[in-house]
Write an enzyme that holds these catalytic residues in place. Structure first.
Site, PDB file in Angstrom:
ATOM      1  N   ASP A 196      29.779 -25.895  39.101  1.00  0.00           N
ATOM      2  CA  ASP A 196      30.029 -26.420  37.763  1.00  0.00           C
ATOM      3  C   ASP A 196      28.920 -27.451  37.587  1.00  0.00           C
ATOM      4  OD1 ASP A 196      30.720 -27.898  35.559  1.00  0.00           O
ATOM      5  OD2 ASP A 196      32.867 -27.832  35.960  1.00  0.00           O
ATOM      6  N   HIS A 197      27.954 -27.151  36.720  1.00  0.00           N
ATOM      7  CA  HIS A 197      26.750 -28.003  36.668  1.00  0.00           C
ATOM      8  C   HIS A 197      27.086 -29.438  36.283  1.00  0.00           C
ATOM      9  CE1 HIS A 197      26.987 -26.949  32.389  1.00  0.00           C
ATOM     10  NE2 HIS A 197      26.412 -28.110  32.189  1.00  0.00           N
ATOM     11  N   HIS A 259      35.059 -28.273  33.340  1.00  0.00           N
ATOM     12  CA  HIS A 259      34.421 -29.593  33.204  1.00  0.00           C
ATOM     13  C   HIS A 259      35.468 -30.712  33.126  1.00  0.00           C
ATOM     14  CE1 HIS A 259      30.944 -27.269  32.674  1.00  0.00           C
ATOM     15  NE2 HIS A 259      30.879 -27.222  31.372  1.00  0.00           N
TER      16      HIS A 259
END
Lengths: 508, 324
Positions: A196-197, A259
């Site tokens: 998950d960047h 996120h």
């Protein structure tokens, strides 16, 4: 001459602090002709090479359906990094390309042969990092095909094989479990790196620094002092050209399940014994497990879903969601979610966590705000403290990364008037140095074998456990879908979620 | 970051330190609408001439982007005639903008005359930020071991590029953190040479180096020689030093293997190669990183701790008479 390998330390490496330098290896990118490879992965590889964090014994092997020669692939990669210069062109010379169906046995056999050649030519030592920069539907076939070809296991005892996958990790709890099963059929959990960047962002990591490197925040980071928490992930953009994809996702799957849950768990977690992969991820899972699973009735009262209508955004007239390309005119996909979560543990019991995310909101901003309780007694005249609000600590994650603390201060003058002031720490203004791009950070972590900033299987499943009941409740066509004009902070129902308890959303 | 502009400036001759500190506060208030930077250290440059002071000031301003610091440039003038107070000073408040945030930072220059120049510790103290490191930088000279200011320094930055007598520096490094900018500039070279021995099959050669040829400019070349000598156990008889514009390191293991890192003529590129039994087994082209003073100072401020490898390299360089 046959060279003899040695495991003894390199005497010249002493003092160079090269702990974060990748060892020899091959990055195998599935989806190598795609947008993510050109836009994110190759610039990240080039930057790592420029910073001398990649060894010379490194190579990329691209895999995709497009017919391309090695030279075509190399030319594409050179174009992808226009400022790479001669050193990038030199490095790229050793990169290879395999064309074929992702799940095909034939593709894997050719890949295997190419990898053996690369090992011999580039001395990549049998280490492989498989990166699935593809649509999620091929995650399973690729994992199975890698397993069937024996590419899931290291060819030699001292080598590694790792698999990196990008979100989404399933569409719901059942499909996430199915994906997990497919991955675990072929790979050990320790080999799987789920990206998950958001976790690669410096300021998300800074949440840990703020909380656990400072003695002054942690003691007030609980129900005794915090009235409620607000997490906002707002985007000014609409769905742009991703209407078709977004119709199958929606804000809950696209943002909240990943996120938001990551930011939430970092905010709520207990201090780990060590800032390492197990320490952090264990505590994150514990925090997620403490989030109360909603009943259908609670979803109706504590979750608001909405869709943007036409309006004005950043000075431009913009269409409503249903007018966007690729979106059904009667679409019921949510572009906005607001919800109230409750946490059942000693630290957070009774502290509501309000989450909101949406597209076409007034600006792009991600922040976590801890709203503290009011003082038990204000010893000032009401007219002298009417502009005073409870303290708030705001962790701004993007775009203006930093921390601000709102507190009361005396206005200069004869009267004892007290009003809010904001003490502001701007991360970018303090340390102007550009932090590494999130992909660069995460790619290097995966090569080094540090999974701290990657999501573990139980984290994914627990996030889905929180989100799944909401998806189930929304499955009924009767579920209300509110509307909000583009360029506003969401529907009035979201405001009521807080106002019914005497609270209100912050204006970031 | 936009270029910093001077928002307010003050200059005083023969002033007391209290007046300088008060003026700094007044100037700050006069531009109070802009936010001050978040500091991480006090950075003091000791310059021995106007030219050096000017250069140091330019570098420190540029450095603000990476290491937000209160900047203090001190010019000791022990031979100067002392007037009423013995100190001339200037204070400048700079303003700039970062991502839409207005920011200010201040810079203090002090000309310290007469006997006070031998007591810089007492001069610097009123300007240091509480609880933050004090880094003292000597841009062009090495400090005397007895310099009282060193007692106030958390770290001392020096540059051995032009230095001849480093015996005092070795003694100083035994007592506090000293960072050598010349060593920082050599870091990419050290990384590239070390990387040649990273592959496990090349690793055994690192213990079997029989000779080294090192080319480059004086100080750095000798520091490289000290490093290779101390890490690989090479005596000075097994090292050849050559004067050259661009650095080049060649390490040989008998007649069977040679490892080379050399800058490409006319380009900011470095070629690293390994030749074993006449066959090129490794070849790599790398961009040469920035080696400006701003960069090396920035690197030094990032690595402020003691560096035993540098100490050993320096000592080995001296022992091998490489510093003569």
């Amino acid at each position: 001459m046959t060279l003899t390998e040695s495991t003894e330390a390199n005497p010249l490496a002493a003092g160079l602090d090269q702990g974060r330098r990748a060892s020899p290896g091959v990055l195998v990118v599935f989806g190598a002709s795609g947008d993510l490879t050109a836009r994110k992965l190759m610039p990240a590889v080039a930057s790592l090479a420029r910073r001398r964090l990649l060894p010379s014994t490194f190579a990329v092997v691209g895999v995709a359906r497009s017919r391309m020669s090695d030279d075509d692939f190399r030319a594409k990669l050179i174009d992808a990094v226009p400022d790479g210069g001669p050193a990038w062109a030199e490095l790229v010379k050793g990169f290879r390309y395999v064309a074929g169906d992702y799940g095909g046995a034939d593709t894997m056999q050719r890949l295997k042969a190419v990898l053996e050649e690369v090992d011999a030519d580039r001395r990549t030592a049998g280490n492989r990092l498989f990166y699935l920069a593809t649509v999620p539907s091929v995650f399973e076939p690729v994992a199975d095909a890698l397993g069937a070809a024996g590419l899931n296991c290291p060819a030699r005892p001292d080598a590694y094989v790792r698999l990196v996958i990008e979100k989404p990790f399933g569409r719901d709890l059942a499909s996430a479990r199915q994906l997990d099963d497919a991955l675990h059929r072929n790979f050990e959990e320790g080999q799987i790196y789920r990206i998950d960047h958001y976790l690669g962002k410096e300021t998300v990591q800074n949440v840990l620094a703020l909380r656990f490197a400072n003695a002054i925040f942690e003691p007030i980071w609980d129900r005794r002092y915090v009235d409620h928490v607000q997490i906002t992930v707002a985007e000014a953009l609409g769905v742009e050209h991703r209407g078709g994809f977004y119709e199958t996702a929606g804000a809950l799957r696209d943002i909240v399940q990943n996120h938001v849950m990551q930011v939430l768990s970092l905010t709520l977690m207990e201090p780990p014994a060590m800032i390492d992969a197990q320490g952090i991820r264990d505590e994150k899972v514990k925090a997620l497990r403490a989030v109360k699973i909603m009943s259908i009735e609670q979803v109706a009262t504590d979750v608001v879903r909405a869709q943007y209508e036409a309006g004005w955004s950043e000075g431009m007239a913009v269409p409503g969601y249903r007018e966007e390309e690729g979106v059904a005119p009667d679409s019921r996909t949510e572009t906005y979610v607001a919800m109230k979560l409750e946490v059942d543990n000693w630290r957070w019991a009774g502290v509501p966590i309000f989450v909101r995310t949406g597209k076409r909101l007034p600006k792009r901003v991600t922040e976590v705000a801890l709203q503290f309780q009011r003082v038990p007694h204000l010893p000032f005249a009401a007219h002298e403290s009417r502009d005073l609000h409870p303290n708030a600590l705001v962790l701004r994650i993007q775009p203006d990364e930093g921390i601000s603390l709102r507190f009361g201060a005396k206005v200069p003058g004869q009267a004892f008037e007290v009003r809010d002031v904001l003490m502001d720490f701007s991360y970018g203004a303090a340390f102007l140095e550009e932090p590494p791009d999130a992909y660069e950070r995460l790619l290097l972590d995966a090569m080094i074998g540090d999974p701290t900033l990657f999501i573990r299987s139980d984290e994914v499943l627990q996030s889905w456990c929180i989100v799944d009941p909401i998806l189930s409740a929304w499955a009924s066509k009767d579920t209300p879908l509110a509307r909000y004009p583009s360029g506003t902070w969401g529907p009035k129902q979201a405001d009521q979620l807080l106002s019914r308890e005497g609270r209100r959303w912050r204006t970031p | 970051m936009a270029d910093a502009v001077a928002l307010n400036r003050w200059y005083g001759t023969e002033v007391g330190l209290g007046a300088v500190v008060d003026t700094m506060a007044q100037l700050r208030r006069s531009v109070a609408r802009t936010a001050s930077r978040t500091w991480v250290m006090t950075l003091v440059a000791i310059a021995v001439s106007d030219d050096e002071a000017y250069q140091a000031t330019q570098v420190l301003r540029a450095l603000g982007a990476h290491h937000p610091a209160r900047l203090l440039v001190v010019q000791p003038q022990p031979e100067a005639v002392v007037g009423a107070a013995g100190i001339d000073a200037s204070v400048t408040i700079y303003g700039t903008e970062v991502d839409g945030h207005p920011l200010t930072f201040d810079e203090v220059s002090l000309w310290v005359k007469g006997e006070a120049a031998r007591h810089l510790d007492s001069i610097v103290e009123p300007f240091t930020l509480s609880d933050l490191p004090v880094v003292v930088w000597y841009p062009a000279s090495l400090p005397a071991v007895s310099e009282p200011l060193l007692a106030k320094a958390s770290s001392v930055l020096v540059d051995t590029r032009e230095a001849h007598d480093v015996a005092g520096l070795i003694a100083l490094a035994g007592r506090r953190a000293v960072v050598d900018l010349s060593w920082m500039r050599l870091r990419p070279w050290r990384e590239m040479v070390a990387a040649l021995f990273d592959p496990p099959e090349f690793r055994p050669y690192a213990r079997q180096i029989t000779s080294a040829s090192i080319a480059g400019k004086g100080g750095p070349r000798r520091l490289l020689a000290g490093w290779l000598g101390s890490r690989l156990g090479l005596s000075k008889e097994r090292m050849e030093l050559h004067d050259a514009r661009h650095a080049r390191v060649v390490l040989r293991s008998g007649s069977t293997a040679s490892f080379e890192v050399a800058r490409e003529e006319g380009e900011r590129l470095v070629r690293a190669s390994a030749v074993i039994d006449g066959e090129i087994r490794h070849h790599e082209l790398l961009p040469l990183p920035d080696d400006s003073l701003v960069w090396s100072l920035s690197e030094a401020l990032t690595h402020l701790g003691r560096d035993r490898v540098w100490q050993q390299a320096l000592a080995a360089g001296v022992a091998a008479d490489a510093w003569l």
